[in-house]
Every structure is written in C-alpha cells, then in structure tokens.
Design a protein around this motif. Structure first.
Motif, short mmCIF file in Angstrom:
data_model
loop_
_atom_site.label_atom_id
_atom_site.label_comp_id
_atom_site.label_asym_id
_atom_site.label_seq_id
_atom_site.Cartn_x
_atom_site.Cartn_y
_atom_site.Cartn_z
N THR A 14 -1.42 -23.06 -24.36
CA THR A 14 -1.78 -23.40 -22.98
C THR A 14 -2.87 -22.46 -22.48
O THR A 14 -3.11 -21.39 -23.04
CB THR A 14 -0.56 -23.32 -22.05
OG1 THR A 14 -0.11 -21.95 -21.95
CG2 THR A 14 0.59 -24.19 -22.57
N GLN A 38 -3.96 -27.18 -24.21
CA GLN A 38 -3.82 -27.65 -22.83
C GLN A 38 -4.58 -26.74 -21.88
O GLN A 38 -4.60 -25.52 -22.04
CB GLN A 38 -2.35 -27.68 -22.39
CG GLN A 38 -2.16 -28.31 -21.00
CD GLN A 38 -0.89 -27.86 -20.30
OE1 GLN A 38 -0.57 -26.67 -20.25
NE2 GLN A 38 -0.14 -28.81 -19.77
N ALA A 66 -0.55 -26.24 -16.12
CA ALA A 66 0.61 -25.57 -16.72
C ALA A 66 1.69 -25.24 -15.71
O ALA A 66 2.79 -24.81 -16.11
CB ALA A 66 0.15 -24.30 -17.42
#
Length: 253
Positions: A14, A38, A66
């Motif tokens: 992330t 991500q 996130a």
C-alpha cells in the motif's frame, strides 16, 4: 543484485505511488514476487506497473484509499482473484500513511482525524483482514512501516509519532495472535527518509531542513525497501519483529 528469493509469492504494497512503497514494490518484484500495488493516484501506479513489467516482473495496480474499508476489501479481493499472482497473497506491506508536523500543542488539529484514519484505523483494518487470511493459509508475512518517532516520541512530530506508536502496538498484538499459525509480523521503523512525505506533512526548509542538514547523508526509499525485502526473505522459522533504520548521522529520534 537481487536473487529470486520470492519467486512464486505475491506481495501487496500500500502507499505504492511514491517513496518507500514505490521502492518496495520494485524491490520485491526484482526478487521474484508478483506485486499488487495500491495508492490513490492511478497514473503513478500505472507507471510503476509498466516499469516492473519492463524488467520482466508481474504487477497489478488497484487504485484506492488505504483508509477506506471498501477500498481495503477491494484490494484484497483483487489480489486473491489475480491469476498472474496465483490467486492468493503471501506478503502484505502496510506502508500507506501520512505525516503531520508539530506536536500536541502546535500541529494542525483539523488534520488529526485524517492522520489516524490512514495511519491507525486503515492500517488496523488491513492487519485484521490479512491476519485472518494468512492464518488460514498457515503462513505469510505482514510488514508494517512504522517510524523511529513512533518509538522515540519527538515534540516536533508528536501527534504523528503517536499514530506510529499505535500501529506498532497493533502489529505486536497481531504477532502474538498469529505467530503459532506460522505468520510473521514485523515493524520496520525508518529514520529520516527523503521523499514526498515531508512536503505533505508540512515540513519545509525552516522547520525541517536546518535540523536535518547536520545529519549528513539521509536515507533513500530504496534503503528501507531493501530492509523489507530482507525481512520477508528469511527462512520461515525466523521472524525479526522490529527493525529500526536510521541515517548513520542521525542521533535522534
């Protein structure tokens, strides 16, 4: 020189659009992992995927926030349905986060909620979901990117430091819950790393530059990425729970 120590594994990273996350995705891909990345900036993720694929690696971009429960769920769903990654994941790097200059008295209180939404609550939700999944698989790695100021609270970044103290506590709590299932949990605590982080957090030449120029050569994101790659490449029975990486010249925090 990277060896293919992670061949056959799939890693989720992330906060991968810049800085430590970007460098970590590259390092894990070079070590043979298929990487699911991500961040909120789709175009930066697409650029990262193209770079990894140009080097012979496999990568999937999943844009999302996130801190949002639905985006976390979508990320994990995409990872477990991605056939190029083997329809599973083995490594989760909980890196997404943001900083905030100042302590309890002088940090921007209007940003407090956002800091905790990303750094603590969003991270906690990902830890929970990944923990359940990896326990079922009876193995895997979760690496949380904390901070040296989460261990040594500084008045110059005290509110942010409290969020990294919290996520470090959650990581250790999770480790105790999942270790008997063969799941490793590690916290990596960087000192000062040169990236976009400082600008977003509100640091500038006045409140940051003068302090750190005395520390000499600062860390680059790649330095932390190599530490993360080392942690997840160890033999399965070895779990380094905590690793702090500072510039050699940084005395504190």
């Amino acid at each position: 020189m990277h060896t293919q120590t992670l061949a056959g594994k799939t890693a989720i990273v992330t906060g991968a659009s810049s800085g430590i996350g970007y460098a970590t995705a590259l390092a894990l891909a070079k070590a043979g992992a298929a990487v699911v990345v991500q961040a909120r900036r789709q175009e930066r993720l697409d650029e990262l995927v193209r770079l990894i694929e140009s080097q012979g690696g496999k990568a999937l971009a999943v844009a999302g926030d996130a801190s949002r429960e639905e985006d976390i769920d979508n990320l994990l769903e995409q990872a477990t349905s991605w056939t190029r990654g083997g329809s599973k994941y083995d490594i989760v790097v909980v890196n997404a986060g943001r900083g905030l200059a100042g302590g309890i008295l002088h940090s921007d209180e209007s940003q407090w909620q956002e800091v905790y939404d990303v750094n603590v609550l969003g991270a906690g939700r990902l830890l929970r979901r990944a923990g359940h999944y990896l326990v079922q698989r009876k193995g895997g790695d979760i690496v949380v990117v904390g901070s040296s100021v989460g261990r040594n609270i500084s008045p110059f970044s005290g509110f942010y430091g409290s969020s990294k103290f919290a996520v470090g506590a959650m990581a250790e709590a999770l480790r105790r819950e999942v270790c008997t299932a063969g799941v490793r949990v590690s916290v990596i605590m960087p000192g000062i790393v040169v990236s976009e982080f400082q600008g977003v957090a509100g640091y500038n030449a006045e409140n940051f530059g003068k302090t750190v120029e005395q520390f000499g050569k600062l860390l680059q994101p790649q330095d932390i990425a190599e530490g993360i790659q080392f942690l997840v490449s160890l033999p399965p029975h070895v779990n380094i729970n905590e690793m702090m990486i500072r510039p050699t010249g940084q005395p504190y925090p």
